[in-house]
Motif scaffolding. Structure first.
Motif, short mmCIF file in Angstrom:
data_model
loop_
_atom_site.label_atom_id
_atom_site.label_comp_id
_atom_site.label_asym_id
_atom_site.label_seq_id
_atom_site.Cartn_x
_atom_site.Cartn_y
_atom_site.Cartn_z
N ASP A 39 22.14 47.38 -82.97
CA ASP A 39 22.97 47.10 -81.80
C ASP A 39 24.37 46.68 -82.20
OD1 ASP A 39 23.11 46.84 -78.83
OD2 ASP A 39 23.59 44.76 -79.36
N LEU A 40 24.49 46.02 -83.37
CA LEU A 40 25.82 45.64 -83.86
C LEU A 40 26.63 46.89 -84.22
CD1 LEU A 40 24.84 42.60 -86.09
CD2 LEU A 40 25.82 42.54 -83.80
N PHE A 41 25.98 47.87 -84.86
CA PHE A 41 26.67 49.12 -85.16
C PHE A 41 27.06 49.82 -83.85
CE2 PHE A 41 24.89 48.72 -89.46
CZ PHE A 41 25.98 49.13 -90.21
N GLU A 74 19.11 55.70 -75.65
CA GLU A 74 19.73 55.76 -74.32
C GLU A 74 21.04 55.01 -74.24
OE1 GLU A 74 16.46 52.54 -74.07
OE2 GLU A 74 16.84 54.45 -75.11
N THR A 75 21.30 54.06 -75.16
CA THR A 75 22.58 53.35 -75.16
C THR A 75 23.56 53.93 -76.17
OG1 THR A 75 21.79 51.71 -76.78
CG2 THR A 75 21.48 51.20 -74.44
N ILE A 76 23.04 54.53 -77.26
CA ILE A 76 23.92 55.01 -78.32
C ILE A 76 24.33 56.46 -78.11
CG2 ILE A 76 24.08 55.48 -80.80
CD1 ILE A 76 22.34 53.05 -81.30
N LEU A 77 23.41 57.31 -77.67
CA LEU A 77 23.73 58.74 -77.56
C LEU A 77 24.88 59.06 -76.60
CD1 LEU A 77 20.14 60.27 -77.73
CD2 LEU A 77 21.94 60.43 -79.46
N LEU A 137 21.71 54.55 -84.80
CA LEU A 137 20.52 55.34 -84.51
C LEU A 137 19.54 55.31 -85.67
CD1 LEU A 137 21.93 58.54 -82.74
CD2 LEU A 137 20.41 56.82 -81.73
N GLY A 138 20.08 55.42 -86.89
CA GLY A 138 19.24 55.43 -88.07
C GLY A 138 18.47 54.14 -88.26
N LEU A 139 19.01 53.03 -87.75
CA LEU A 139 18.36 51.73 -87.88
C LEU A 139 17.40 51.44 -86.72
CD1 LEU A 139 21.33 49.54 -89.16
CD2 LEU A 139 19.29 50.21 -90.44
#
Length: 299
Positions: free
Chosen positions: A206-208, A239-242, A232-234
């Motif tokens: 979430d920090l990234f 739904e929040t990053i894409l 994403l990798g972590l």
């Protein structure tokens, strides 16, 4: 420091300097100056007050428009983290003066030894969810300096993963608050420090995401792509990053990547309406090439 043009240099303790500076800024306002028939930019600034025009951005206040109407009091439209508002000139000035008084009070308060009160993170989380970035900064603004030094000590390295994760969360909330207040450089630095405190996992993901979003909002989509992919990798929430990643690809004119990311986001449960503007931009740039590309993949 010197006072005025060519004044002699003076020296005093930082706390006293801050006190005097605040007193000067809170002193008598410059006299009101009537507007000429065809006012220039300088005349409009003088109506608001030069010091208030200069100081407003420091306290997260963006001046949008000065509204003038016959037989009506001049009004100023401003934008803050909580949205837009229309204020009288005196109300705007009082808002800035209150910010100065708050800063002076913090500078005058005796400095206690730094302590990590993890309960403050919960309070900051609630303030962030309630769109109160000024409150978040008031709660956590003193953390980055001491935590940057603590990170490099054996004591800091020996903290439990739970404590480190809570510290990282607090710094992440603070970084996003700085971003909401338009302090991009501060946001980036605090979020990088938060990542150093976090352990690899969903919390750090979430920090990234926060740091990638901060770069995206300051028109640095290329840097945002790598950060969002790392999130994403972590194990970060698709739904929040894409949706952010799709915007970043579009910002770099990588429209096929943007469209593929949009499809992934919809599969992850993101409403198509959220992605409509990015989709429209990408399809407009690709034309019929997107349909040909999808047909090629289907072969």
């Amino acid at each position: 420091f010197g006072v005025g043009d060519g004044g002699p240099s003076q020296k005093m303790p930082l706390g006293e300097f801050r006190r005097r500076l605040a007193a000067a800024l809170l002193g008598e306002d410059e006299p009101a100056r009537p507007l000429p028939a065809s006012p220039q930019t300088e005349d409009l600034q003088a109506l608001i007050g030069f010091r208030y025009v200069l100081l407003s951005p420091i306290f997260g206040i963006r001046l949008v428009a000065l509204k003038l109407a016959p037989k009506s009091e001049p009004m100023v439209e401003v934008e803050r983290a909580g949205g837009k508002a229309t204020l009288s000139i005196e109300a705007l000035r009082e808002l800035v003066r209150q910010g100065i008084r708050d800063e002076a009070s913090r500078a005058a308060a005796p400095r206690a030894p730094f302590a990590i009160d993890l309960e403050v993170v919960r309070m900051a989380r609630l303030a962030g969810e309630d769109s109160q970035p000024e409150r978040v900064v008031a709660l956590l603004g003193g953390w980055p300096g001491p935590l940057s030094m603590l990170l490099r000590t054996a004591e800091g390295q020996g903290l439990s993963n739970e404590v480190r994760s809570t510290i990282a969360e607090g710094l992440g909330i603070l970084g996003s608050a700085y971003g909401a207040l338009g302090r991009a450089d501060w946001a980036h630095e605090v979020l990088r420090l938060a990542i150093q405190w976090g352990s690899d996992g969903p919390a750090t993901a979430d920090l990234f995401r926060r740091l990638g979003q901060a770069h995206l909002e300051t028109e640095r989509p290329g840097e945002a792509i790598g950060l969002l992919r790392r999130g994403l990798g972590l194990g970060g929430k698709p739904e929040t990053i894409l949706p952010l990643l799709a915007r970043a690809f579009a910002g770099r004119q990588r429209h096929i990547a943007a469209m593929l990311t949009i499809e992934q986001a919809v599969e992850a449960g993101v409403a198509p309406a959220v992605l409509a503007s990015v989709r429209e931009e990408a399809t407009g740039a690709l034309g019929d090439r997107w349909a040909r590309f999808r047909a090629y993949l289907a072969e």
